[in-house]
Scaffold this motif. Structure first.
Motif, PDB file in Angstrom:
ATOM      1  N   VAL A 148      42.175  34.395  48.794  1.00 26.26           N
ATOM      2  CA  VAL A 148      41.012  33.919  48.047  1.00 26.26           C
ATOM      3  C   VAL A 148      39.941  34.995  47.981  1.00 26.26           C
ATOM      4  CG1 VAL A 148      39.095  32.277  48.089  1.00 26.26           C
ATOM      5  CG2 VAL A 148      41.428  31.479  48.476  1.00 26.26           C
ATOM      6  N   GLN A 149      39.615  35.617  49.125  1.00 22.14           N
ATOM      7  CA  GLN A 149      38.519  36.583  49.119  1.00 22.14           C
ATOM      8  C   GLN A 149      38.870  37.851  48.349  1.00 22.14           C
ATOM      9  OE1 GLN A 149      37.133  38.831  52.708  1.00 22.14           O
ATOM     10  NE2 GLN A 149      35.186  37.828  52.243  1.00 22.14           N
ATOM     11  N   ASN A 150      39.971  38.505  48.713  1.00 27.12           N
ATOM     12  CA  ASN A 150      40.301  39.748  48.034  1.00 27.12           C
ATOM     13  C   ASN A 150      40.755  39.524  46.594  1.00 27.12           C
ATOM     14  OD1 ASN A 150      39.556  41.387  50.122  1.00 27.12           O
ATOM     15  ND2 ASN A 150      41.625  41.754  50.871  1.00 27.12           N
ATOM     16  N   GLY A 151      41.358  38.375  46.322  1.00 26.13           N
ATOM     17  CA  GLY A 151      41.720  38.050  44.944  1.00 26.13           C
ATOM     18  C   GLY A 151      40.496  37.902  44.064  1.00 26.13           C
ATOM     19  N   PHE A 152      39.465  37.224  44.578  1.00 31.60           N
ATOM     20  CA  PHE A 152      38.228  37.075  43.820  1.00 31.60           C
ATOM     21  C   PHE A 152      37.531  38.417  43.641  1.00 31.60           C
ATOM     22  CE2 PHE A 152      33.601  36.227  43.705  1.00 31.60           C
ATOM     23  CZ  PHE A 152      33.552  35.525  42.496  1.00 31.60           C
ATOM     24  N   HIS A 153      37.519  39.235  44.691  1.00 33.84           N
ATOM     25  CA  HIS A 153      36.911  40.556  44.586  1.00 33.84           C
ATOM     26  C   HIS A 153      37.613  41.405  43.526  1.00 33.84           C
ATOM     27  CE1 HIS A 153      34.576  40.898  48.646  1.00 33.84           C
ATOM     28  NE2 HIS A 153      34.364  39.744  48.035  1.00 33.84           N
ATOM     29  N   ALA A 154      38.944  41.294  43.463  1.00 35.14           N
ATOM     30  CA  ALA A 154      39.689  42.061  42.463  1.00 35.14           C
ATOM     31  C   ALA A 154      39.347  41.598  41.051  1.00 35.14           C
ATOM     32  CB  ALA A 154      41.192  41.929  42.726  1.00 35.14           C
ATOM     33  N   ILE A 155      39.162  40.292  40.881  1.00 36.00           N
ATOM     34  CA  ILE A 155      38.847  39.752  39.553  1.00 36.00           C
ATOM     35  C   ILE A 155      37.498  40.256  39.063  1.00 36.00           C
ATOM     36  CG2 ILE A 155      38.279  37.619  38.315  1.00 36.00           C
ATOM     37  CD1 ILE A 155      40.431  36.229  39.989  1.00 36.00           C
ATOM     38  N   ILE A 156      36.502  40.301  39.960  1.00 35.76           N
ATOM     39  CA  ILE A 156      35.158  40.703  39.542  1.00 35.76           C
ATOM     40  C   ILE A 156      34.938  42.215  39.665  1.00 35.76           C
ATOM     41  CG2 ILE A 156      34.206  38.457  40.166  1.00 35.76           C
ATOM     42  CD1 ILE A 156      33.015  39.715  42.676  1.00 35.76           C
ATOM     43  N   GLY A 157      35.984  42.950  40.076  1.00 33.16           N
ATOM     44  CA  GLY A 157      35.873  44.395  40.180  1.00 33.16           C
ATOM     45  C   GLY A 157      35.109  44.868  41.398  1.00 33.16           C
ATOM     46  N   ASP A 158      35.045  44.047  42.440  1.00 34.54           N
ATOM     47  CA  ASP A 158      34.327  44.421  43.655  1.00 34.54           C
ATOM     48  C   ASP A 158      35.308  45.040  44.663  1.00 34.54           C
ATOM     49  OD1 ASP A 158      32.310  44.722  45.455  1.00 34.54           O
ATOM     50  OD2 ASP A 158      31.977  42.591  45.828  1.00 34.54           O
ATOM     51  N   THR A 159      34.769  45.715  45.662  1.00 40.29           N
ATOM     52  CA  THR A 159      35.592  46.338  46.698  1.00 40.29           C
ATOM     53  C   THR A 159      36.261  45.270  47.559  1.00 40.29           C
ATOM     54  OG1 THR A 159      34.070  48.207  46.773  1.00 40.29           O
ATOM     55  CG2 THR A 159      35.576  47.943  48.638  1.00 40.29           C
ATOM     56  N   THR A 160      37.546  45.411  47.797  1.00 43.48           N
ATOM     57  CA  THR A 160      38.240  44.461  48.661  1.00 43.48           C
ATOM     58  C   THR A 160      37.958  44.778  50.125  1.00 43.48           C
ATOM     59  OG1 THR A 160      40.242  45.811  48.645  1.00 43.48           O
ATOM     60  CG2 THR A 160      40.066  44.082  46.972  1.00 43.48           C
ATOM     61  N   ASN A 161      38.100  43.779  50.973  1.00 44.95           N
ATOM     62  CA  ASN A 161      37.889  43.966  52.409  1.00 44.95           C
ATOM     63  C   ASN A 161      39.170  44.500  53.039  1.00 44.95           C
ATOM     64  OD1 ASN A 161      35.335  43.046  52.010  1.00 44.95           O
ATOM     65  ND2 ASN A 161      35.671  41.018  52.898  1.00 44.95           N
ATOM     66  N   LYS A 162      39.025  45.477  53.913  1.00 40.60           N
ATOM     67  CA  LYS A 162      40.173  46.290  54.322  1.00 40.60           C
ATOM     68  C   LYS A 162      40.907  45.795  55.565  1.00 40.60           C
ATOM     69  CE  LYS A 162      39.402  49.396  51.086  1.00 40.60           C
ATOM     70  NZ  LYS A 162      38.193  48.848  50.464  1.00 40.60           N
ATOM     71  N   GLY A 163      40.281  44.988  56.410  1.00 42.71           N
ATOM     72  CA  GLY A 163      40.850  44.714  57.724  1.00 42.71           C
ATOM     73  C   GLY A 163      41.592  43.409  57.891  1.00 42.71           C
ATOM     74  N   TRP A 164      42.013  42.773  56.784  1.00 42.09           N
ATOM     75  CA  TRP A 164      42.669  41.471  56.903  1.00 42.09           C
ATOM     76  C   TRP A 164      44.003  41.537  57.655  1.00 42.09           C
ATOM     77  CZ3 TRP A 164      40.919  36.767  56.598  1.00 42.09           C
ATOM     78  CH2 TRP A 164      39.774  36.502  55.838  1.00 42.09           C
ATOM     79  N   GLY A 165      44.560  42.711  57.835  1.00 45.25           N
ATOM     80  CA  GLY A 165      45.778  42.830  58.633  1.00 45.25           C
ATOM     81  C   GLY A 165      45.564  42.470  60.091  1.00 45.25           C
ATOM     82  N   TYR A 166      44.303  42.395  60.519  1.00 48.97           N
ATOM     83  CA  TYR A 166      43.974  42.042  61.900  1.00 48.97           C
ATOM     84  C   TYR A 166      43.394  40.625  62.006  1.00 48.97           C
ATOM     85  CZ  TYR A 166      44.702  46.903  63.190  1.00 48.97           C
ATOM     86  OH  TYR A 166      45.263  48.138  63.430  1.00 48.97           O
ATOM     87  N   GLN A 167      43.621  39.789  60.998  1.00 57.14           N
ATOM     88  CA  GLN A 167      43.092  38.429  61.061  1.00 57.14           C
ATOM     89  C   GLN A 167      43.814  37.610  62.131  1.00 57.14           C
ATOM     90  OE1 GLN A 167      44.144  35.501  57.925  1.00 57.14           O
ATOM     91  NE2 GLN A 167      45.387  37.128  57.006  1.00 57.14           N
ATOM     92  N   LEU A 168      43.246  36.453  62.480  1.00 58.49           N
ATOM     93  CA  LEU A 168      43.882  35.554  63.444  1.00 58.49           C
ATOM     94  C   LEU A 168      45.269  35.150  62.968  1.00 58.49           C
ATOM     95  CD1 LEU A 168      40.974  33.164  64.518  1.00 58.49           C
ATOM     96  CD2 LEU A 168      41.559  35.438  65.367  1.00 58.49           C
TER      97      LEU A 168
END
Length: 329
Positions: A148-168
């Motif tokens: 949801v977060q990075n998908g929305f950022h991609a749609i609006i042309g914003d920078t994606t968040n990089k550290g989701w590989g370390y999520q819970l």
């Protein structure tokens, strides 16, 4: 706990005696649907960090449309009152303060999301609202927070968040919550009322364990139409249930909340697996300001929330905005 919270608790205790003799509100045959968005981008300045987003879709049924065993349980806990059921599907998303690190700071808040389904019993007298409910959900990739977060950022042309590989990691959650709101009329200025809404709430479960006290002071017309605006818990929430008492209802408000948190999975990390997590700040507080209107059965509310730190090494304070739109039918 702050003096203001202790004062609210004292008023709430006194209110419990008067509300025991309060009349019941009229039946309400209408249902209510609510769409809510909470986001730091709705606040100034927008930061896209910590509690970065919350989305909720809620449904409240008409009074009396409650299964028999739930109705009996509610009357056993709370006594007499008009009863309604509320069902919410919600997602909350949290990130560290620095979202551009591929390997986030282990002392920062971990990347985390929770997707949950919540069922609440709402029971009202004219002066008191009681709430009891349960929530089932999941944290981790199954919460779809990264998508949801990075998908929305991609749609609006914003920078994606990089550290989701370390999520819970994926983990199911089960929580039980309850609370009570009192409605105390303080003054009337030629048809414009001043009202205090003290509140006690708490939750017990594997995602979060807390107890809190607080309240809001509001000024406006048609104040008996609801018990305050709805917010995603644990913030002060009047729930989605409302019954307009006049064609146009409006109010402005400010509120304070003190909370003791014994456990928070979304900060401390997974229960059964090793994961990122950080130290929890047990004593927390919030300040809320906002406004709400109800016109032709539609309620619109806007709230700005200021939070004290929730974990060690966090920023001194944090704020985000909330907008909710509800429609009766």
């Amino acid at each position: 706990m702050t003096a203001s919270c202790l004062a609210a608790l004292g008023v709430a205790t006194l209110g419990s005696f008067s509300s025991a003799r309060a009349a019941l509100p009229p039946d309400d045959p209408h249902s209510i649907v609510t769409v809510q968005l909470e986001d730091d981008a709705l606040s100034l300045p927008g930061t896209d960090e910590l509690y970065t987003s919350g989305e909720r879709l809620g449904y409240v049924g008409p009074t009396g449309a409650v299964p028999g065993f739930i109705s009996q349980l509610g009357h056993g806990m709370f006594g007499e009152g008009r009863q309604r059921l509320e069902i919410d599907l919600q997602q909350v998303i949290f990130t560290p303060t620095d979202t551009q690190l591929y390997d986030p700071d282990p002392q920062d808040r971990p990347y985390a999301g929770q997707l949950s389904l919540r069922l609440s019993l709402i029971q009202d007298t004219t002066q008191m609202r009681s709430i009891a409910g349960a929530a089932v959900g999941v944290v981790g990739p199954a919460s779809l927070a990264q998508s949801v977060q990075n998908g929305f950022h991609a749609i609006i042309g914003d920078t994606t968040n990089k550290g989701w590989g370390y999520q819970l990691h994926n983990e199911p959650t089960l929580d039980f919550f309850g609370g009570r709101i009192w409605r105390e009329n303080l003054a009337d200025f030629d048809g414009v009322g001043l009202q205090l809404l003290p509140q006690l709430t708490g939750q017990l479960g594997n995602s979060e364990i807390y107890a809190q006290a607080g309240g809001i002071l509001r000024f406006g017309q048609g104040l008996d139409s609801d018990f305050g605006p709805a917010l995603i818990q644990p913030q002060l929430s009047g729930t989605d249930a409302y019954t307009p008492t006049r064609p146009f209802v409006w109010y402005v408000f400010g509120g304070v909340l003190g909370r003791f948190v014994a456990h928070n999975l979304l900060i401390q990390g997974n229960t059964f697996q090793s994961s990122r997590g950080t130290g929890l700040t047990h004593w927390q507080g919030d300040l809320e300001v906002g406004a709400a209107v109800i016109y032709r059965g539609v309620r619109l509310s806007a709230v700005e929330t200021f939070e004290t730190p929730e974990f060690h090494h966090s920023a001194p304070a944090f704020q985000y905005g909330s907008v909710a739109l509800s429609v009766r039918f």
